[in-house]
Design an enzyme around this catalytic site. Structure first.
Site, PDB file in Angstrom:
ATOM      1  N   GLY A  46     -48.868   2.385  19.424  1.00 57.50           N
ATOM      2  CA  GLY A  46     -49.973   1.484  19.716  1.00 57.50           C
ATOM      3  C   GLY A  46     -50.960   2.141  20.666  1.00 57.50           C
ATOM      4  O   GLY A  46     -50.596   3.030  21.437  1.00 57.50           O
ATOM      5  N   GLN A  51     -57.597   2.654  26.796  1.00 55.86           N
ATOM      6  CA  GLN A  51     -56.811   3.875  26.960  1.00 55.86           C
ATOM      7  C   GLN A  51     -57.604   5.116  26.573  1.00 55.86           C
ATOM      8  O   GLN A  51     -57.226   6.223  26.936  1.00 55.86           O
ATOM      9  CB  GLN A  51     -55.520   3.803  26.145  1.00 55.86           C
ATOM     10  CG  GLN A  51     -54.537   2.782  26.678  1.00 55.86           C
ATOM     11  CD  GLN A  51     -53.272   2.784  25.873  1.00 55.86           C
ATOM     12  OE1 GLN A  51     -53.176   2.080  24.876  1.00 55.86           O
ATOM     13  NE2 GLN A  51     -52.315   3.583  26.306  1.00 55.86           N
ATOM     14  N   CYS A  94     -45.645   4.075  27.504  1.00 53.15           N
ATOM     15  CA  CYS A  94     -47.093   3.933  27.334  1.00 53.15           C
ATOM     16  C   CYS A  94     -47.726   5.317  27.323  1.00 53.15           C
ATOM     17  O   CYS A  94     -47.378   6.163  28.147  1.00 53.15           O
ATOM     18  CB  CYS A  94     -47.652   3.095  28.482  1.00 53.15           C
ATOM     19  SG  CYS A  94     -49.428   2.827  28.395  1.00 53.15           S
ATOM     20  N   LEU A  95     -48.664   5.523  26.402  1.00 52.85           N
ATOM     21  CA  LEU A  95     -49.338   6.823  26.322  1.00 52.85           C
ATOM     22  C   LEU A  95     -50.153   7.107  27.583  1.00 52.85           C
ATOM     23  O   LEU A  95     -50.411   8.263  27.891  1.00 52.85           O
ATOM     24  CB  LEU A  95     -50.238   6.875  25.082  1.00 52.85           C
ATOM     25  CG  LEU A  95     -49.502   6.785  23.739  1.00 52.85           C
ATOM     26  CD1 LEU A  95     -50.497   6.723  22.589  1.00 52.85           C
ATOM     27  CD2 LEU A  95     -48.543   7.942  23.567  1.00 52.85           C
ATOM     28  N   HIS A 136     -48.011  -5.761  24.401  1.00 49.85           N
ATOM     29  CA  HIS A 136     -48.273  -4.607  25.277  1.00 49.85           C
ATOM     30  C   HIS A 136     -49.742  -4.182  25.156  1.00 49.85           C
ATOM     31  O   HIS A 136     -50.415  -3.954  26.163  1.00 49.85           O
ATOM     32  CB  HIS A 136     -47.318  -3.463  24.873  1.00 49.85           C
ATOM     33  CG  HIS A 136     -47.518  -2.191  25.610  1.00 49.85           C
ATOM     34  ND1 HIS A 136     -46.591  -1.716  26.514  1.00 49.85           N
ATOM     35  CD2 HIS A 136     -48.513  -1.266  25.584  1.00 49.85           C
ATOM     36  CE1 HIS A 136     -47.017  -0.553  26.999  1.00 49.85           C
ATOM     37  NE2 HIS A 136     -48.177  -0.267  26.460  1.00 49.85           N
ATOM     38  N   GLU A 137     -50.234  -4.085  23.915  1.00 46.43           N
ATOM     39  CA  GLU A 137     -51.609  -3.618  23.704  1.00 46.43           C
ATOM     40  C   GLU A 137     -52.634  -4.664  24.146  1.00 46.43           C
ATOM     41  O   GLU A 137     -53.666  -4.317  24.731  1.00 46.43           O
ATOM     42  CB  GLU A 137     -51.833  -3.219  22.241  1.00 46.43           C
ATOM     43  CG  GLU A 137     -50.947  -2.078  21.755  1.00 46.43           C
ATOM     44  CD  GLU A 137     -50.951  -0.842  22.637  1.00 46.43           C
ATOM     45  OE1 GLU A 137     -51.973  -0.538  23.289  1.00 46.43           O
ATOM     46  OE2 GLU A 137     -49.910  -0.152  22.682  1.00 46.43           O
ATOM     47  N   HIS A 140     -53.225  -4.425  27.742  1.00 48.80           N
ATOM     48  CA  HIS A 140     -54.188  -3.370  28.103  1.00 48.80           C
ATOM     49  C   HIS A 140     -55.615  -3.921  28.114  1.00 48.80           C
ATOM     50  O   HIS A 140     -56.419  -3.551  28.974  1.00 48.80           O
ATOM     51  CB  HIS A 140     -54.133  -2.199  27.114  1.00 48.80           C
ATOM     52  CG  HIS A 140     -53.107  -1.172  27.428  1.00 48.80           C
ATOM     53  ND1 HIS A 140     -53.124  -0.416  28.581  1.00 48.80           N
ATOM     54  CD2 HIS A 140     -52.033  -0.744  26.728  1.00 48.80           C
ATOM     55  CE1 HIS A 140     -52.104   0.421  28.574  1.00 48.80           C
ATOM     56  NE2 HIS A 140     -51.414   0.242  27.470  1.00 48.80           N
TER      57      HIS A 140
END
Length: 172
Positions: A46, A51, A94-95, A136-137, A140
């Site tokens: 994701g 991000q 997480c990226l 989660h996304e 963000h």
């Protein structure tokens, strides 16, 4: 399509709330395509607009298994319209917080309303990993990181590790 740079904590843009997308146009579609390519390259399941420094309510995800055919999703202005009382715990990463993972408890199922890359409205019910990834996304998009669900001690330990890793990469 183009790879975009993924922002790493403590970049302040990761803690900002994003603006809704007013019109789904070619520019938005290009950003979504870039996000998908960046997510697959990372690799991740994701990625949200902030991000990559795009402060718009955009999300891409694909929770298909490596052995399965990819099933990418592009969500414009996603919103959770209901959530189950039952919860589940997943070890999230997480990226934007590389190589760090922690258990996070979230609703097991969610209902989500969003627009696709053509501006068409959809509603889906998601459970398990898909529900976790969507939550989660969307977090963000509201300036919330998975570490915000952890104790201050654990959150600070993870942040210090990420900063140390970033410094060691720059000096290498």
């Amino acid at each position: 399509m183009a790879l975009r740079e993924i922002l790493i904590v403590p970049d302040p843009r990761l803690k900002q709330e994003c603006d809704p997308v007013s019109e789904v146009n070619d520019e938005v579609r290009q950003i979504l395509d870039d996000m998908l390519e960046t997510m697959y390259d990372a690799p991740g399941i994701g990625l949200a607009g902030p991000q990559i420094g795009v402060m718009k309510r955009l999300v891409v995800l694909d929770v298909s298994d490596d052995k399965e055919k990819p099933e990418p999703m592009k969500l414009v202005n996603p919103e959770i319209i209901w959530e189950s009382e039952d919860c589940s715990v997943y070890q999230e990463g997480c990226l934007s917080i590389p190589d760090q993972y922690a258990d996070v408890e979230r609703p097991l199922e969610v209902g989500v309303r969003y627009r696709d890359e053509n501006g068409k409205e959809h509603e889906i019910e998601a459970e398990g990993l898909l529900a976790t990834c969507i939550q989660h996304e969307i977090d963000h998009l509201d300036g919330i990181l998975f570490t915000d669900y952890l104790s201050a001690l654990k959150r600070n330990m993870i942040l210090k590790k990420v900063i140390k890793l970033q410094k060691s990469k720059k000096s290498a």
